[in-house]
Design a protein around this motif. Structure first.
Motif, PDB file in Angstrom:
ATOM      1  N   ALA A 136      36.007  31.684 -35.169  1.00 35.30           N
ATOM      2  CA  ALA A 136      35.640  32.454 -34.306  1.00 35.30           C
ATOM      3  C   ALA A 136      36.616  33.659 -34.305  1.00 35.30           C
ATOM      4  CB  ALA A 136      35.694  32.162 -32.740  1.00 35.30           C
ATOM      5  N   PHE A 137      37.762  33.700 -34.490  1.00 40.84           N
ATOM      6  CA  PHE A 137      38.909  34.886 -34.600  1.00 40.84           C
ATOM      7  C   PHE A 137      38.360  35.591 -36.080  1.00 40.84           C
ATOM      8  CE2 PHE A 137      42.576  36.414 -36.665  1.00 40.84           C
ATOM      9  CZ  PHE A 137      43.334  37.497 -35.695  1.00 40.84           C
ATOM     10  N   ALA A 138      37.980  34.477 -37.047  1.00 38.40           N
ATOM     11  CA  ALA A 138      37.650  35.349 -38.336  1.00 38.40           C
ATOM     12  C   ALA A 138      36.250  36.128 -38.253  1.00 38.40           C
ATOM     13  CB  ALA A 138      37.496  34.172 -39.336  1.00 38.40           C
ATOM     14  N   GLU A 139      35.626  35.554 -37.403  1.00 34.31           N
ATOM     15  CA  GLU A 139      34.320  36.268 -37.097  1.00 34.31           C
ATOM     16  C   GLU A 139      34.458  37.512 -36.467  1.00 34.31           C
ATOM     17  OE1 GLU A 139      30.872  36.044 -38.096  1.00 34.31           O
ATOM     18  OE2 GLU A 139      31.916  34.334 -39.459  1.00 34.31           O
ATOM     19  N   ARG A 140      35.472  37.600 -35.333  1.00 24.55           N
ATOM     20  CA  ARG A 140      35.510  38.631 -34.930  1.00 24.55           C
ATOM     21  C   ARG A 140      36.392  39.764 -35.693  1.00 24.55           C
ATOM     22  NH1 ARG A 140      38.542  40.010 -28.975  1.00 24.55           N
ATOM     23  NH2 ARG A 140      37.438  37.968 -28.368  1.00 24.55           N
ATOM     24  N   ALA A 141      37.144  39.108 -36.479  1.00 27.80           N
ATOM     25  CA  ALA A 141      37.782  40.070 -37.444  1.00 27.80           C
ATOM     26  C   ALA A 141      36.817  40.989 -38.270  1.00 27.80           C
ATOM     27  CB  ALA A 141      38.727  39.447 -38.437  1.00 27.80           C
ATOM     28  N   LYS A 142      35.556  40.240 -38.514  1.00 28.34           N
ATOM     29  CA  LYS A 142      34.541  40.918 -39.563  1.00 28.34           C
ATOM     30  C   LYS A 142      33.970  42.424 -38.707  1.00 28.34           C
ATOM     31  CE  LYS A 142      32.194  37.342 -42.117  1.00 28.34           C
ATOM     32  NZ  LYS A 142      31.043  36.417 -41.852  1.00 28.34           N
ATOM     33  N   GLU A 143      34.260  41.997 -37.287  1.00 23.50           N
ATOM     34  CA  GLU A 143      33.518  43.313 -36.805  1.00 23.50           C
ATOM     35  C   GLU A 143      34.410  44.545 -36.865  1.00 23.50           C
ATOM     36  OE1 GLU A 143      33.629  42.354 -32.435  1.00 23.50           O
ATOM     37  OE2 GLU A 143      32.503  40.357 -33.046  1.00 23.50           O
ATOM     38  N   TYR A 144      35.684  44.380 -37.318  1.00 21.80           N
ATOM     39  CA  TYR A 144      36.615  45.456 -37.614  1.00 21.80           C
ATOM     40  C   TYR A 144      36.744  45.710 -39.245  1.00 21.80           C
ATOM     41  CZ  TYR A 144      37.815  44.909 -32.823  1.00 21.80           C
ATOM     42  OH  TYR A 144      37.639  44.879 -31.529  1.00 21.80           O
ATOM     43  N   GLU A 145      35.764  44.820 -40.052  1.00 23.39           N
ATOM     44  CA  GLU A 145      35.689  44.859 -41.511  1.00 23.39           C
ATOM     45  C   GLU A 145      36.768  44.484 -42.133  1.00 23.39           C
ATOM     46  OE1 GLU A 145      32.752  45.701 -42.036  1.00 23.39           O
ATOM     47  OE2 GLU A 145      32.164  46.958 -40.623  1.00 23.39           O
ATOM     48  N   LEU A 146      37.471  43.264 -41.237  1.00 17.78           N
ATOM     49  CA  LEU A 146      38.683  42.533 -42.029  1.00 17.78           C
ATOM     50  C   LEU A 146      38.176  41.082 -42.441  1.00 17.78           C
ATOM     51  CD1 LEU A 146      41.561  43.305 -39.367  1.00 17.78           C
ATOM     52  CD2 LEU A 146      41.401  44.098 -41.712  1.00 17.78           C
ATOM     53  N   LEU A 147      38.426  40.916 -43.709  1.00 20.01           N
ATOM     54  CA  LEU A 147      37.838  39.426 -44.000  1.00 20.01           C
ATOM     55  C   LEU A 147      38.935  38.817 -44.430  1.00 20.01           C
ATOM     56  CD1 LEU A 147      34.913  40.705 -46.940  1.00 20.01           C
ATOM     57  CD2 LEU A 147      34.921  40.813 -44.232  1.00 20.01           C
ATOM     58  N   LEU A 148      39.047  38.015 -43.266  1.00 22.24           N
ATOM     59  CA  LEU A 148      40.300  36.775 -43.522  1.00 22.24           C
ATOM     60  C   LEU A 148      39.627  35.519 -43.565  1.00 22.24           C
ATOM     61  CD1 LEU A 148      42.002  38.311 -40.249  1.00 22.24           C
ATOM     62  CD2 LEU A 148      42.031  39.068 -42.779  1.00 22.24           C
ATOM     63  N   LEU A 169      44.374  34.642 -32.981  1.00 21.13           N
ATOM     64  CA  LEU A 169      44.846  34.838 -31.744  1.00 21.13           C
ATOM     65  C   LEU A 169      43.792  34.362 -30.600  1.00 21.13           C
ATOM     66  CD1 LEU A 169      45.419  39.015 -32.163  1.00 21.13           C
ATOM     67  CD2 LEU A 169      46.772  36.848 -32.057  1.00 21.13           C
ATOM     68  N   GLU A 170      43.206  33.319 -31.253  1.00 24.07           N
ATOM     69  CA  GLU A 170      42.243  32.553 -30.225  1.00 24.07           C
ATOM     70  C   GLU A 170      42.568  31.151 -30.703  1.00 24.07           C
ATOM     71  OE1 GLU A 170      37.863  32.823 -29.928  1.00 24.07           O
ATOM     72  OE2 GLU A 170      38.287  34.684 -31.193  1.00 24.07           O
ATOM     73  N   GLU A 171      41.962  30.077 -30.138  1.00 21.04           N
ATOM     74  CA  GLU A 171      42.183  28.781 -30.604  1.00 21.04           C
ATOM     75  C   GLU A 171      41.458  28.521 -31.853  1.00 21.04           C
ATOM     76  OE1 GLU A 171      41.831  24.248 -28.627  1.00 21.04           O
ATOM     77  OE2 GLU A 171      42.479  25.946 -27.219  1.00 21.04           O
TER      78      GLU A 171
END
Lengths: 395, 395
Positions: free
Chosen positions: A345-357, A339-341
């Motif tokens: 960075a997106f995968a890092e933000r996903a980690k804040e929601y405990e999502l490992l992508l 959801l960003e270029e």
């Protein structure tokens, strides 16, 4: 001085493994149920019951000296015959036992094949997104790895780009369908076109390009109408690298095969090259017990309806939350637009929601993440609110 | 053009395999009981009963997803811990799980170790007679293979010759004790002397030489007084390549390990090199089921008294017939002086008596034949008159 290339490769874990290790740490901190780990392509569906029964029967009732002894380097004859006959039944090919070389799984199938074909400085093409170890395997064999971008959004082959990438040094093209990480399947039209392009190139330049079809996900397609075509029926200079890791959920056991198309004039040379490459890499024979297992369960597949249900749940929900998803036809991966270029960075933000992508950068494509949905349906359900919140955080 | 080195290696069977195939043909012609096949080092003693029981128990009572899943590339932690603890108990070493890297058998242990250490043009030394695949493995890793002659008759290390062979390019020395094909064991005195020579060379030249100890026959020694010393206790820059193929009679299953001595300062670099080399060669992990098996039966050994009885029968009879035999302390091979200068001609004449013996030329020593006595006691008894007649034919 040690071999610094290999020391460096040993020190850098792949980003997938990094994330997996982070997940284990995080689970210890906040509880297993609260981390949504979509990092690894480890089958979550158990091996078919026939696998257990066959293993128990073989071990209980075989002479241990014969069972656990060396097979020939290519694999036990009867096992190779079974594999060849089954391929002939599936694809109307005319293979015999001596077209098959049993291996310690798909990675071994690929390294052996590459070391049979490649001379130092040759080029090997794969299409991005691609399995990252392709580059490592090619480089060890002495080849320059050439990534050719696929068509945007569909991730099918971009033939214009392929034609530009073919050179006098091109030794092979690797395809991987169903694809890791996109789940995309190449239909018959694509394989026909690919064969045409390679034949035309050979005719014009005199350079034979081998087509290596890496097919560990061959059986993991989710609609009856979708078939993975057998490259042997379209292109003579073709080699199939197969593994039972995903179809039988046996990734740790290291069992697979190489099938060499006997329609090519230089078949004996290529097969000899494979035998020689197996020797130099230290593969004495594929694990004997699991060779015998293949002889019994060659036509069985794990219950892939579980993966299909996961795909459907996940695709529908993600689309609803505003993600852009190529609904894949096979394998057990989604390749989703970040959801960003910057996908990292997106995968890092996903980690804040405990999502490992896993960020798609390692697969040679920027702006995407890979979601390995070979997980429990329950974990997917629990993860959906996190995917929703992650999307909302970008609004 | 394919990779012609590997094509050539795939076309030439080793002379051992050639002889084995000849034997199968001959058995079909004149009956299995009438051919005395001493060609192959395939264990004839069954795996210990504990192997079967443990395999059945593990398969019957484990979660199949966990059992057959990927382990970490180095091997499952608990398995590596078991191996390290057992080595510590046997040899008073201080290894931990992270010194161990589980492999697909001894050949993989060697190719991975060589690819971790070697840069193109380095030299790797082994002592003749040596296992012929050493040369193949070294060459693929980019090394020049240097054979150093052992002492005549005893086949112990000739240190004068070794010192002359060490150069600025020497990266490693491979030892194999008990030895294939001679059965000779290096005692503590030899290992101490070897360590001294390598330390002195390093001190004088600044070139660290690694000691690779290839130990698939470690447990196959026939007298309580004979011990195979652990190189870790004598030389810091040492690596042990092990396989359960012979000790547990599981050669087809491809399970073994590499142990890296943590007494060396550059331990982490070497271990990382091994992890990287495993990756580039396509070894994803060692077969998972057999890793679990090792965790259960790490301290078991097949009934080697059968090999000892074979050795004794064969040595006594051959000596009586006039052959010159170095009575070996271990493994399951005799290296016997041919009764004429040309061992290949001798092995050919042996065939006239239906005796299949491997000429020592491929092991780097002329004038000897290898007798693999991992066969039934019954076959040995039946073969003795043929050995007698063969000897008489030279009188």
């Amino acid at each position: 001085m040690l071999n610094e290339t290999n020391v460096a490769l040993g020190k850098t874990r792949s980003s997938i493994r990094e994330l997996f290790e982070y997940g284990n740490k995080r689970k210890a901190e906040i509880g297993e149920r609260n981390v949504y780990d979509f990092s690894l392509g480890n089958p979550s569906v158990p091996a078919p019951e026939e696998v257990k029964n066959a293993l128990l029967d073989i071990i209980a009732n075989s002479d241990p000296v014969a069972l656990h002894g060396y097979t020939s380097a290519q694999g036990a004859y009867s096992v190779r015959k079974t594999v060849a006959d089954y391929l002939n039944k599936l694809f109307a090919t005319k293979l015999d036992a001596d077209c098959i070389y049993m291996t310690c799984g798909a990675a071994a199938s690929l390294t052996i094949t590459l070391n049979a074909l490649v001379n130092v400085g040759d080029e090997v093409i794969a299409f991005s997104p691609y399995f990252p170890e392709y580059k490592v395997f090619c480089n060890h064999a002495g080849a320059v790895f050439v990534a050719v971008e696929s068509e945007r959004d569909t991730f099918q082959i971009d033939f214009e780009k392929l034609e530009k990438a073919l050179t006098a040094k091109t030794k092979a093209v690797i395809i991987n369908s169903p694809n890791n990480p996109s789940g995309v399947v190449y239909g018959e039209g694509v394989i026909k076109k690919l064969a045409e392009v390679l034949k035309k190139f050979s005719a014009e330049t005199g350079n034979t390009v081998y087509l290596i079809s890496d097919e560990p996900y061959r059986e993991l397609v989710f609609d009856g109408s979708i078939k993975v075509p057998c490259v042997f029926n379209y292109y003579a200079h073709s080699i199939v690298c197969y593994s039972y890791s995903k179809s039988l959920s046996l990734p740790g056991e290291r069992i697979g095969y190489i099938a060499v198309n006997n329609a090519m004039a230089e078949f004996s040379e290529v097969y000899a090259g494979i035998c020689g490459a197996g020797r130099v890499l230290g593969y004495v024979c594929a694990p004997a017990l699991f060779q015998r297992l293949v002889e019994r369960v060659y036509d069985k597949t794990s219950d892939i309806s579980i993966y299909k249900a996961n795909r459907d749940t996940l695709c529908s929900a993600l689309e609803e939350y505003g993600y852009k998803v190529v609904r894949p036809d096979g394998a057990f991966y989604l390749f989703v637009k970040a959801l960003e270029e910057d996908a990292k960075a997106f995968a890092e933000r996903a980690k804040e929601y405990e999502l490992l992508l896993v960020a798609g950068d390692d697969f040679g494509v920027k702006g995407y993440v890979r979601i390995a949905y070979c997980v429990s349906a329950d974990m997917i359900e629990r993860a959906l609110p996190a995917f929703k919140k992650l999307a909302e955080s970008y609004k």
